[in-house]
Design a protein around this motif. Structure first.
Motif, PDB file in Angstrom:
ATOM      1  N   TYR A 181      43.159  33.373  51.868  1.00 36.04           N
ATOM      2  CA  TYR A 181      41.741  33.570  52.192  1.00 36.04           C
ATOM      3  C   TYR A 181      41.522  34.867  52.956  1.00 36.04           C
ATOM      4  CZ  TYR A 181      37.193  32.774  54.420  1.00 36.04           C
ATOM      5  OH  TYR A 181      35.904  32.910  54.862  1.00 36.04           O
ATOM      6  N   LYS A 182      42.427  35.176  53.878  1.00 34.18           N
ATOM      7  CA  LYS A 182      42.290  36.374  54.705  1.00 34.18           C
ATOM      8  C   LYS A 182      42.320  37.669  53.878  1.00 34.18           C
ATOM      9  CE  LYS A 182      45.699  37.815  57.380  1.00 34.18           C
ATOM     10  NZ  LYS A 182      45.912  39.253  57.558  1.00 34.18           N
ATOM     11  N   LEU A 183      42.979  37.597  52.725  1.00 31.58           N
ATOM     12  CA  LEU A 183      43.137  38.799  51.895  1.00 31.58           C
ATOM     13  C   LEU A 183      42.204  38.807  50.684  1.00 31.58           C
ATOM     14  CD1 LEU A 183      47.056  38.929  51.897  1.00 31.58           C
ATOM     15  CD2 LEU A 183      45.479  40.114  53.433  1.00 31.58           C
ATOM     16  N   ARG A 184      41.212  37.923  50.672  1.00 27.57           N
ATOM     17  CA  ARG A 184      40.381  37.748  49.480  1.00 27.57           C
ATOM     18  C   ARG A 184      39.613  39.006  49.082  1.00 27.57           C
ATOM     19  NH1 ARG A 184      37.941  36.095  53.853  1.00 27.57           N
ATOM     20  NH2 ARG A 184      35.683  36.255  54.164  1.00 27.57           N
ATOM     21  N   ARG A 185      39.252  39.847  50.074  1.00 29.75           N
ATOM     22  CA  ARG A 185      38.492  41.059  49.741  1.00 29.75           C
ATOM     23  C   ARG A 185      39.399  42.183  49.254  1.00 29.75           C
ATOM     24  NH1 ARG A 185      35.462  39.149  54.282  1.00 29.75           N
ATOM     25  NH2 ARG A 185      33.374  38.478  53.598  1.00 29.75           N
ATOM     26  N   SER A 186      40.588  42.269  49.834  1.00 32.44           N
ATOM     27  CA  SER A 186      41.505  43.347  49.432  1.00 32.44           C
ATOM     28  C   SER A 186      42.242  43.018  48.138  1.00 32.44           C
ATOM     29  CB  SER A 186      42.520  43.623  50.555  1.00 32.44           C
ATOM     30  OG  SER A 186      43.267  42.463  50.836  1.00 32.44           O
ATOM     31  N   MET A 187      42.213  41.729  47.741  1.00 29.89           N
ATOM     32  CA  MET A 187      42.893  41.322  46.505  1.00 29.89           C
ATOM     33  C   MET A 187      41.921  40.555  45.606  1.00 29.89           C
ATOM     34  SD  MET A 187      46.518  40.064  48.135  1.00 29.89           S
ATOM     35  CE  MET A 187      47.322  39.814  46.558  1.00 29.89           C
ATOM     36  N   ALA A 188      40.704  41.094  45.493  1.00 28.91           N
ATOM     37  CA  ALA A 188      39.638  40.388  44.772  1.00 28.91           C
ATOM     38  C   ALA A 188      40.001  40.078  43.321  1.00 28.91           C
ATOM     39  CB  ALA A 188      38.355  41.216  44.824  1.00 28.91           C
ATOM     40  N   GLN A 189      40.871  40.919  42.742  1.00 35.67           N
ATOM     41  CA  GLN A 189      41.249  40.701  41.341  1.00 35.67           C
ATOM     42  C   GLN A 189      42.047  39.417  41.151  1.00 35.67           C
ATOM     43  OE1 GLN A 189      42.549  42.858  43.398  1.00 35.67           O
ATOM     44  NE2 GLN A 189      44.702  43.333  42.991  1.00 35.67           N
ATOM     45  N   HIS A 190      42.547  38.857  42.262  1.00 38.58           N
ATOM     46  CA  HIS A 190      43.359  37.643  42.166  1.00 38.58           C
ATOM     47  C   HIS A 190      42.570  36.360  42.434  1.00 38.58           C
ATOM     48  CE1 HIS A 190      47.233  39.556  41.578  1.00 38.58           C
ATOM     49  NE2 HIS A 190      46.929  40.430  42.507  1.00 38.58           N
ATOM     50  N   LEU A 191      41.265  36.489  42.692  1.00 38.58           N
ATOM     51  CA  LEU A 191      40.457  35.304  42.980  1.00 38.58           C
ATOM     52  C   LEU A 191      40.457  34.322  41.822  1.00 38.58           C
ATOM     53  CD1 LEU A 191      37.285  36.676  44.834  1.00 38.58           C
ATOM     54  CD2 LEU A 191      39.448  35.884  45.777  1.00 38.58           C
ATOM     55  N   LYS A 192      40.687  34.828  40.617  1.00 40.54           N
ATOM     56  CA  LYS A 192      40.636  33.969  39.422  1.00 40.54           C
ATOM     57  C   LYS A 192      41.750  32.926  39.415  1.00 40.54           C
ATOM     58  CE  LYS A 192      43.117  37.479  36.747  1.00 40.54           C
ATOM     59  NZ  LYS A 192      43.011  38.448  35.646  1.00 40.54           N
ATOM     60  N   TYR A 193      42.761  33.106  40.278  1.00 36.30           N
ATOM     61  CA  TYR A 193      43.851  32.127  40.325  1.00 36.30           C
ATOM     62  C   TYR A 193      43.615  31.048  41.376  1.00 36.30           C
ATOM     63  CZ  TYR A 193      46.038  35.977  37.818  1.00 36.30           C
ATOM     64  OH  TYR A 193      46.301  36.979  36.921  1.00 36.30           O
ATOM     65  N   GLY A 194      42.501  31.144  42.114  1.00 35.51           N
ATOM     66  CA  GLY A 194      42.218  30.201  43.180  1.00 35.51           C
ATOM     67  C   GLY A 194      42.339  30.861  44.540  1.00 35.51           C
ATOM     68  N   MET A 195      42.524  30.065  45.582  1.00 33.83           N
ATOM     69  CA  MET A 195      42.613  30.625  46.931  1.00 33.83           C
ATOM     70  C   MET A 195      43.411  29.703  47.842  1.00 33.83           C
ATOM     71  SD  MET A 195      39.551  32.288  49.218  1.00 33.83           S
ATOM     72  CE  MET A 195      39.111  33.333  47.827  1.00 33.83           C
TER      73      MET A 195
END
Length: 348
Positions: A95-109
């Motif tokens: 969750y803490k890295l959700r903005r810097s790794m936005a491309q990975h949101l599609k895998y969940g959190m």
């Protein structure tokens, strides 16, 4: 219809069933999750704590994978990574890295924070209710749609921080059973809430044998488990089994809430370490040079105040509380021998 046409019809129908994952009654057999949402503590945290506040970001954590500290409380992969692998998805972004790794949101959190519990502990980070609040806010912000959630699995880990906090706060022995009941009741409420937010499948970990953690076997020079601690664990797991069964009755499906039996998985590996190429099963790989130091500690001159074993791959425990990557892999293999993980990919 002649016999040849009949045979071809059956073959055609079989192919349709094979590729759609349906049986003859039209029920879909395969559930193909595309996202994993994770809640809990250090057994599933993959990097939510800040670098300045957690030893999970210090050497020698992460030396096996990814080769440097990554916020995981191990030398390598943790339970989250193995469950993600089983589901066929990438390990979800913290969750803490959700903005810097936005491309990975599609895998969940991953909302898990090491040291946290169902209730507040001494670790100043979101407890499980707060973690679910963060998840709910993302849904409100349309980061995930109802369709996304319908193809998702949640992994919920409770590894005992509520109980260590209870002991540290001088909780009474007489009050322990009722406190355990309150923890499990809160867990059940949390599981129900995650499901009501739209997640189809939930895997919740039972409590591991706390009495076998190096922190509790140190008095016997890492030779014997603390049986009295494990009696409390058995009570917790008994109540949790009942709670999960009740939740499944309410949803009228026995595979909505899936209980991961970490207790027996841990104990099986610890009882037969050589089967998993593990030696000195109770001995942690990374320990402080004395009782005043822990794995990852350095002094004021930045000199290491810990020792690391020669081969982390042959150790079950990494530090005083957490398995190595090899330890988690062995536990994961034990879980695979039951049908428990299979339930996560069966259609409701």
């Amino acid at each position: 219809m002649d016999s040849h046409e009949h045979i071809f019809s059956l073959l055609f129908l079989s192919l349709i069933l094979l590729f759609t994952g349906a049986d003859a009654s039209g029920q879909h057999l395969n559930f193909r999750p595309t996202k994993l949402f994770v809640f809990g503590d250090s057994y599933v945290d993959t990097g939510n704590h800040g670098r300045q506040v957690s030893f999970s970001w210090k050497d020698p954590y992460g030396i096996t994978f990814p080769g440097k500290p990554s916020g995981r409380f191990s030398d390598g992969r943790v339970l989250t990574d193995f469950i993600a692998k089983y589901l066929g998805v990438k390990s979800p972004v913290p969750y803490k890295l959700r903005r810097s790794m936005a491309q990975h949101l599609k895998y969940g959190m991953n909302f898990a924070y090491g040291g946290t519990g169902v209730f507040d502990t001494s670790t100043p980070a979101p407890n499980m209710t707060n973690q679910i609040d963060l998840f709910q806010q993302l849904i409100k912000d349309k980061a995930y749609t109802a369709a996304d959630l319908s193809y998702s699995v949640a992994l919920v880990s409770v590894a005992g921080n509520d109980y260590s906090h209870y002991i540290n706060q001088n909780g009474s022995a007489e009050g322990f059973p009722s406190f355990i009941a309150s923890v499990v009741n809160e867990m059940a409420s949390n599981l129900k809430r995650i499901h009501e937010l739209g997640v189809k499948k939930l895997a919740v970990s039972g409590l591991q044998p706390l009495g076998c953690l190096p922190a509790n076997t140190a008095p016997s020079t890492f030779r014997r488990c603390n049986d009295s601690s494990n009696v409390l664990v058995a009570f917790h797991n008994s109540l949790l089994t009942q709670a999960v069964s009740k939740l499944n009755q309410q949803t009228k499906d026995q595979s909505t809430f899936v209980l991961l039996d970490l207790y027996n998985s841990f104990m099986s590996v610890l009882a037969h370490p050589s089967t998993h190429n593990i030696q000195n099963q109770f001995q942690p790989c990374c320990v402080g040079v004395s009782s005043g130091y822990s794995c990852g500690d350095v002094d004021d001159n930045n000199f290491k105040k810990y020792n690391v074993c020669d081969d982390p791959k042959s150790a079950f425990f990494w530090d005083l509380a957490h398995p190595t990557q090899a330890g988690w892999h062995a536990v994961y293999n034990k879980l695979q021998t039951t049908n428990v993980l299979q339930q996560l990919v069966v259609q409701n």
